[in-house]
Design an enzyme around this catalytic site. Structure first.
Site, PDB file in Angstrom:
ATOM      1  CG  ASP A   1      -0.495  14.761   0.904  1.00 49.33           C
ATOM      2  OD1 ASP A   1       0.256  13.936   0.332  1.00 49.33           O
ATOM      3  OD2 ASP A   1      -1.724  14.585   1.011  1.00 49.33           O
TER       4      ASP A   1
ATOM      5  N   GLY B   1     -11.065  -3.122   2.376  1.00 47.19           N
ATOM      6  CA  GLY B   1     -11.724  -2.049   3.106  1.00 47.19           C
ATOM      7  C   GLY B   1     -11.322  -1.986   4.567  1.00 47.19           C
TER       8      GLY B   1
ATOM      9  CG  ASP C   1      -1.760  -1.246   1.348  1.00 46.15           C
ATOM     10  OD1 ASP C   1      -2.417  -1.635   0.372  1.00 46.15           O
ATOM     11  OD2 ASP C   1      -1.717  -1.865   2.430  1.00 46.15           O
TER      12      ASP C   1
ATOM     13  CG  HIS D   1      -1.242  -1.304  -7.545  1.00 49.26           C
ATOM     14  ND1 HIS D   1      -0.313  -1.698  -8.481  1.00 49.26           N
ATOM     15  CD2 HIS D   1      -0.834  -1.840  -6.370  1.00 49.26           C
ATOM     16  CE1 HIS D   1       0.610  -2.429  -7.893  1.00 49.26           C
ATOM     17  NE2 HIS D   1       0.309  -2.531  -6.623  1.00 49.26           N
TER      18      HIS D   1
END
EC number: 6.3.4.4
Length: 415
Positions: A327, A296, A12, A40
């Site tokens: 960020d 999920g 991930d 992805h």
């Protein structure tokens, strides 16, 4: 020659975005291991595109996309995913040596996971492990078997003679041979036009001087041999897997580009020294949208582990490193980086086999306000620039890209 994108943490990391950023320069993009447990995600014009089996080069019309022999394939998933991209004839090629995930593999995966109870691995339950298990035990079904369904029926019937004990052992009911064959027969005609000898295809492309990009799935810390065993996946996720999973030779790999987040995440159980369970972990999870593309499930989150990243970069022979999701750290007053471990009363800077018993040693950095959407290094806050430069020194690998948002164009290229 071929270049390789590989995950440096527990998966991930953002490999799909890196492949998407580079794929336009290549003629072929190759998936070489894993299955539809991979996820992805690429964001185009604020729209999320999730890929599980298809190589990320599918978003570029000029790219030919290869699913190599090292991938295990759920035919229904592949078919459904392919439909979203229209006619892929001439753009998608699937190895005839790749193994097929059959309906009973998923049942076995879930049943085995339940039987482990407190020692559960945290598998996705997609049948990946049992399929690789059949491959290793020389009892698997390959794409080439779809060409002769009568022989395939005999093979599946033979497999069932070896796995009947599972019904009693795990108290589950397996689908009948007839239902398995009906499932295969309904999908095979739609898949077969894409099936070919992809090793020969890639060799021919090399002879023509065409450029190949290999795309890894999961991450190095989930590697079956070098990861945090037994909490790992069932395939070789490090760079060497690109050769065995595609047919390319080691000398064909020109460069390896590692991908890591500016912090760490992990799905499922297993060792994770820098995990933050409280407010910090939840803040990282929400800011980073850290929920599995495939399952999920909420990802476990924590600070950047430079020891693990340095280890993985060495395993893979990384020429450069891409740092993703910078960020997400925006607004933190202090940002931590693990630079060593406490282990058996000593300070160490490597990963021991007994990885479950280490405690992180942190170095703190002053945080920064905003990096989201920044596209040049000099436009980053000075503290964020310092963070990137220091990571480069600690890891010992050049940082060549920095991502500052999910959008595909928000990427700083450092050469």
């Amino acid at each position: 020659m071929a270049d390789l994108i590989v995950g440096i943490q527990w998966g991930d990391e953002g490999k799909g975005k890196v492949v998407d950023a580079l794929a336009g320069e290549y003629d072929y993009v190759v998936r070489y291991q894993g299955g539809h447990n991979a996820g992805h995600t690429i964001v185009v014009d604020s729209k999320k595109i999730a890929l599980h089996l298809l190589p990320s080069g599918i978003l570029y019309e000029r790219c030919k996309n290869v699913i190599g022999n090292g991938v295990v394939i759920n035919l229904e998933q592949l078919l459904n995913e392919s439909k979203a991209f229209g006619n892929l004839q001439g753009r998608l090629f699937i190895s005839d040596r790749a193994h097929i995930i059959l309906p009973y593999h998923e049942i076995l995966d879930i049943a085995k996971e339940k039987s482990r109870q407190s020692a559960a691995i945290g598998t996705t339950g997609k049948g990946i492990g049992p399929c690789y298990g059949d491959k290793v035990s020389r009892n698997g079904v390959r794409l080439m078997d779809l060409k002769n369904l009568d022989k395939l029926r005999e093979k599946v019937d033979s497999i069932y003679q070896h796995i009947q004990y599972v019904q009693t052992l795990y108290n589950v009911e397996l689908p009948s041979v007839q239902s398995v064959m009906e499932h295969i027969e309904s999908i095979a005609p739609q898949i077969l036009p894409f099936v070919t000898d992809t090793t020969q295809l890639l060799w021919a492309a090399q002879n023509r001087g065409e450029k190949i990009l290999c795309e890894g799935a999961q991450g190095s810390m989930l590697d079956i041999d070098h990861g945090t065993y037994p909490f790992v996946t069932s395939s070789t996720t490090i760079a060497s897997g690109a050769c065995s999973g595609s047919g390319l030779a080691p000398r064909d790999i020109a460069r390896v580009i590692g991908v890591a987040k500016a912090y760490c995440t992990r799905v499922g159980n297993g060792m994770f020294p820098t995990q933050e369970d409280g407010e910090i972990g939840e803040r990282l999870r929400q800011a980073g949208g850290e929920f599995g593309t495939t399952t999920g499930r909420a990802r476990r989150c924590g600070w950047f582990d430079a020891v693990a990243v340095r280890y993985a970069c060495r395993l893979n022979g990384c020429e450069s490193l891409s740092i993703m999701k910078l960020d997400v750290l925006d607004g933190f007053e202090r940002v931590k980086v693990c630079v060593g471990y406490e282990y058996e009363g000593k300070q160490i800077d490597y990963i021991p086999t007994d990885y479950d018993n280490v405690k992180p040693i942190y170095r703190e950095f002053v945080g920064w306000d905003k990096t989201c959407g920044v596209r040049t290094f000099n436009a980053l806050p000075s503290q964020a620039q310092h963070y990137i430069k220091e990571l480069e020194k600690i890891i010992g690998v050049k940082i060549s890209m920095v991502s500052t948002s999910p959008e595909r164009d928000d990427m700083i290229m450092l050469g």
